[in-house]
Write a protein that holds these residues in place. Sequence first.
Motif, PDB file in Angstrom:
ATOM      1  N   ILE A 109      24.175   3.758 -71.683  1.00 39.56           N
ATOM      2  CA  ILE A 109      25.224   4.775 -71.694  1.00 39.56           C
ATOM      3  C   ILE A 109      24.668   6.003 -72.395  1.00 39.56           C
ATOM      4  O   ILE A 109      24.346   5.950 -73.585  1.00 39.56           O
ATOM      5  N   ARG A 110      24.528   7.093 -71.646  1.00 40.46           N
ATOM      6  CA  ARG A 110      24.055   8.345 -72.233  1.00 40.46           C
ATOM      7  C   ARG A 110      25.165   8.963 -73.077  1.00 40.46           C
ATOM      8  O   ARG A 110      26.351   8.768 -72.809  1.00 40.46           O
ATOM      9  N   LYS A 111      24.780   9.735 -74.066  1.00 39.36           N
ATOM     10  CA  LYS A 111      25.770  10.370 -74.939  1.00 39.36           C
ATOM     11  C   LYS A 111      26.490  11.513 -74.244  1.00 39.36           C
ATOM     12  O   LYS A 111      27.646  11.793 -74.554  1.00 39.36           O
ATOM     13  N   THR A 112      25.829  12.172 -73.305  1.00 36.03           N
ATOM     14  CA  THR A 112      26.477  13.223 -72.512  1.00 36.03           C
ATOM     15  C   THR A 112      26.083  13.032 -71.045  1.00 36.03           C
ATOM     16  O   THR A 112      25.030  12.470 -70.745  1.00 36.03           O
ATOM     17  N   THR A 113      26.932  13.526 -70.158  1.00 31.92           N
ATOM     18  CA  THR A 113      26.673  13.433 -68.725  1.00 31.92           C
ATOM     19  C   THR A 113      27.060  14.745 -68.070  1.00 31.92           C
ATOM     20  O   THR A 113      28.160  15.241 -68.267  1.00 31.92           O
ATOM     21  N   LEU A 114      26.144  15.310 -67.304  1.00 29.71           N
ATOM     22  CA  LEU A 114      26.434  16.554 -66.593  1.00 29.71           C
ATOM     23  C   LEU A 114      27.519  16.330 -65.553  1.00 29.71           C
ATOM     24  O   LEU A 114      27.548  15.310 -64.880  1.00 29.71           O
ATOM     25  N   HIS A 119      33.387  12.435 -70.184  1.00 28.71           N
ATOM     26  CA  HIS A 119      32.597  11.268 -70.593  1.00 28.71           C
ATOM     27  C   HIS A 119      32.336  11.272 -72.098  1.00 28.71           C
ATOM     28  O   HIS A 119      32.544  10.258 -72.769  1.00 28.71           O
ATOM     29  N   LYS A 120      31.881  12.387 -72.631  1.00 27.30           N
ATOM     30  CA  LYS A 120      31.551  12.477 -74.055  1.00 27.30           C
ATOM     31  C   LYS A 120      32.791  12.219 -74.910  1.00 27.30           C
ATOM     32  O   LYS A 120      32.729  11.506 -75.907  1.00 27.30           O
ATOM     33  N   HIS A 121      33.918  12.778 -74.506  1.00 30.14           N
ATOM     34  CA  HIS A 121      35.177  12.586 -75.229  1.00 30.14           C
ATOM     35  C   HIS A 121      35.615  11.117 -75.164  1.00 30.14           C
ATOM     36  O   HIS A 121      35.988  10.521 -76.171  1.00 30.14           O
ATOM     37  N   SER A 133      30.124   3.411 -84.602  1.00 32.87           N
ATOM     38  CA  SER A 133      30.251   4.839 -84.918  1.00 32.87           C
ATOM     39  C   SER A 133      29.287   5.636 -84.047  1.00 32.87           C
ATOM     40  O   SER A 133      28.195   5.175 -83.722  1.00 32.87           O
ATOM     41  N   SER A 134      29.724   6.831 -83.644  1.00 34.42           N
ATOM     42  CA  SER A 134      28.894   7.648 -82.758  1.00 34.42           C
ATOM     43  C   SER A 134      27.923   8.458 -83.579  1.00 34.42           C
ATOM     44  O   SER A 134      26.959   8.954 -83.154  1.00 34.42           O
TER      45      SER A 134
END
Length: 134
Positions: A109-114, A119-121, A133-134
């Motif tokens: 699972i990537r921390k951000t996705t274009l 996704h990040k939220h 924890s992130s």
Amino acid sequence: MKESDVEGILHRHGYVFQEHATIYATIKPGVAAYQIGLKQTMFSNKEHLLHVNEKGIIILVLDEMSGTILEDSIVLLPLEDIQQVEIIPKSFAFRLVIRTKQEDLEYNIRKTTLGAPWHKHNLIYFLHAFGVSS
């Protein structure tokens, strides 16, 4: 892709949509993925959306070329089949291990996705639900 697209597809297939419960993930092909019904899509379409609700984890396979959900490849991993969910922090991602009665399913699972700012939220909620924890 908009989160409302995911909601519409889940409703069409009779699943309940939960807020902040959908994330992008990349599957690591294995025996468990084949056994739960992903079959060849785990090799050709590695990008998935995971949606968690009261019934379990709904796996929505994404088309590699268009990024759209393959509605004929939706799989429910029932809550009663899930023995443990483990999230392991990595440098730029997380490794998700879903231990089932058959075998272990593994995802990155990537921390951000274009193209999916939600996704990040949602990832923050997902990690919190499993005590990471992130």
